[in-house]
Motif scaffolding. Sequence first.
Motif, mmCIF file in Angstrom:
data_model
loop_
_atom_site.group_PDB
_atom_site.id
_atom_site.type_symbol
_atom_site.label_atom_id
_atom_site.label_comp_id
_atom_site.label_asym_id
_atom_site.label_seq_id
_atom_site.Cartn_x
_atom_site.Cartn_y
_atom_site.Cartn_z
ATOM 1 N N TYR A 1 0.841 -1.191 0.000
ATOM 2 C CA TYR A 1 0.000 0.000 0.000
ATOM 3 C C TYR A 1 0.878 1.243 0.000
ATOM 4 C CZ TYR A 1 -3.487 -3.401 1.520
ATOM 5 O OH TYR A 1 -4.307 -4.493 1.625
ATOM 6 N N GLN A 2 1.601 1.454 -1.075
ATOM 7 C CA GLN A 2 2.533 2.574 -1.153
ATOM 8 C C GLN A 2 1.839 3.920 -1.006
ATOM 9 O OE1 GLN A 2 5.727 2.340 -1.009
ATOM 10 N NE2 GLN A 2 5.816 0.122 -1.207
ATOM 11 N N GLU A 3 0.572 3.989 -1.434
ATOM 12 C CA GLU A 3 -0.132 5.269 -1.381
ATOM 13 C C GLU A 3 -0.576 5.644 0.032
ATOM 14 O OE1 GLU A 3 -3.189 2.107 -1.813
ATOM 15 O OE2 GLU A 3 -1.321 2.518 -2.849
ATOM 16 N N LEU A 4 -0.556 4.696 0.951
ATOM 17 C CA LEU A 4 -0.956 4.995 2.326
ATOM 18 C C LEU A 4 0.103 5.843 3.027
ATOM 19 C CD1 LEU A 4 -2.430 1.703 3.825
ATOM 20 C CD2 LEU A 4 -3.652 3.769 3.175
ATOM 21 N N MET A 5 -0.355 6.765 3.815
ATOM 22 C CA MET A 5 0.541 7.567 4.638
ATOM 23 C C MET A 5 1.055 6.697 5.793
ATOM 24 S SD MET A 5 0.421 10.379 2.998
ATOM 25 C CE MET A 5 1.265 11.503 4.075
ATOM 26 N N VAL A 6 2.179 7.100 6.373
ATOM 27 C CA VAL A 6 2.798 6.318 7.442
ATOM 28 C C VAL A 6 1.834 6.121 8.614
ATOM 29 C CG1 VAL A 6 4.656 6.297 9.148
ATOM 30 C CG2 VAL A 6 5.133 6.981 6.801
ATOM 31 N N LEU A 7 1.130 7.169 8.997
ATOM 32 C CA LEU A 7 0.197 7.040 10.128
ATOM 33 C C LEU A 7 -0.920 6.050 9.818
ATOM 34 C CD1 LEU A 7 -0.051 10.729 11.406
ATOM 35 C CD2 LEU A 7 1.365 8.862 12.292
ATOM 36 N N ASP A 8 -1.369 6.019 8.571
ATOM 37 C CA ASP A 8 -2.394 5.047 8.180
ATOM 38 C C ASP A 8 -1.843 3.623 8.230
ATOM 39 O OD1 ASP A 8 -4.374 6.975 7.757
ATOM 40 O OD2 ASP A 8 -3.663 7.338 5.708
ATOM 41 N N LYS A 9 -0.595 3.454 7.838
ATOM 42 C CA LYS A 9 0.024 2.132 7.920
ATOM 43 C C LYS A 9 0.146 1.688 9.377
ATOM 44 C CE LYS A 9 2.612 2.402 3.624
ATOM 45 N NZ LYS A 9 3.916 2.294 2.957
ATOM 46 N N LEU A 10 0.550 2.622 10.238
ATOM 47 C CA LEU A 10 0.637 2.288 11.660
ATOM 48 C C LEU A 10 -0.730 1.889 12.218
ATOM 49 C CD1 LEU A 10 3.093 5.068 12.871
ATOM 50 C CD2 LEU A 10 3.514 2.599 12.914
ATOM 51 N N LYS A 11 -1.768 2.603 11.796
ATOM 52 C CA LYS A 11 -3.120 2.260 12.250
ATOM 53 C C LYS A 11 -3.510 0.858 11.790
ATOM 54 C CE LYS A 11 -5.076 6.897 12.492
ATOM 55 N NZ LYS A 11 -6.057 7.837 11.929
ATOM 56 N N GLN A 12 -3.249 0.556 10.527
ATOM 57 C CA GLN A 12 -3.606 -0.778 10.019
ATOM 58 C C GLN A 12 -2.838 -1.873 10.755
ATOM 59 O OE1 GLN A 12 -3.449 -1.305 5.797
ATOM 60 N NE2 GLN A 12 -5.155 0.074 5.430
ATOM 61 N N ILE A 13 -1.562 -1.633 10.994
ATOM 62 C CA ILE A 13 -0.743 -2.614 11.705
ATOM 63 C C ILE A 13 -1.251 -2.777 13.140
ATOM 64 C CG2 ILE A 13 1.571 -3.041 12.645
ATOM 65 C CD1 ILE A 13 2.637 -1.700 10.020
#
Length: 186
Positions: A78-90
């Motif tokens: 998900y390259q288009e996701l922002m870092v904070l969104d990636k942290l939320k998903q994780i």
Amino acid sequence: MPNLEASFRALRVLHIARVLFNQYGFHKVGVDRIIAEAKVAKATFYNDFHSKERLIEMCLTFQKDALKDKVFSILYSYQELMVLDKLKQIYFLHTNLEGFYRLPFKAIFEIEKLYPAAYKVVIDYRNWFINEIYKLLLTLKATASMEDAHLFLFVIDGAMVQLVGQNQIDERDKLLDYFLLMISSV
């Protein structure tokens, strides 16, 4: 064909053991209960797994591998996701009571002394996870530290304690919000 049947039988035992360990814990579920629910002979169980510790190790390895795949998917697919969104998903991946992290989380508290080889699987995952989170945090903030990555894992563990103990989903979200606010501030 016999090898295929043996593989399905072993997978069934692994699945049933994971469900039972999740529900009742590692100490309350014995080999006799697992083989009864899996409908396999005790000799077959020991031929496939050799010991309860080896079975636990395989269950945890399965969970660890599934978690790693999911985390990699979030980090790199998900390259288009922002870092904070990636942290939320994780975070939500790990704080799902029906998810792959529940069994390794339970293992932290239950198996260290009795099943050290299986416990090592969990510790190896946690170390890998901290390193991946650290790399991700560095893309957000150049001054991020390994302590920040450890803190993220502690926030996950704290949320799991709350969910297992009281099922307070609102508190789980507050922990994440606080961490994200702390990490994104300069």
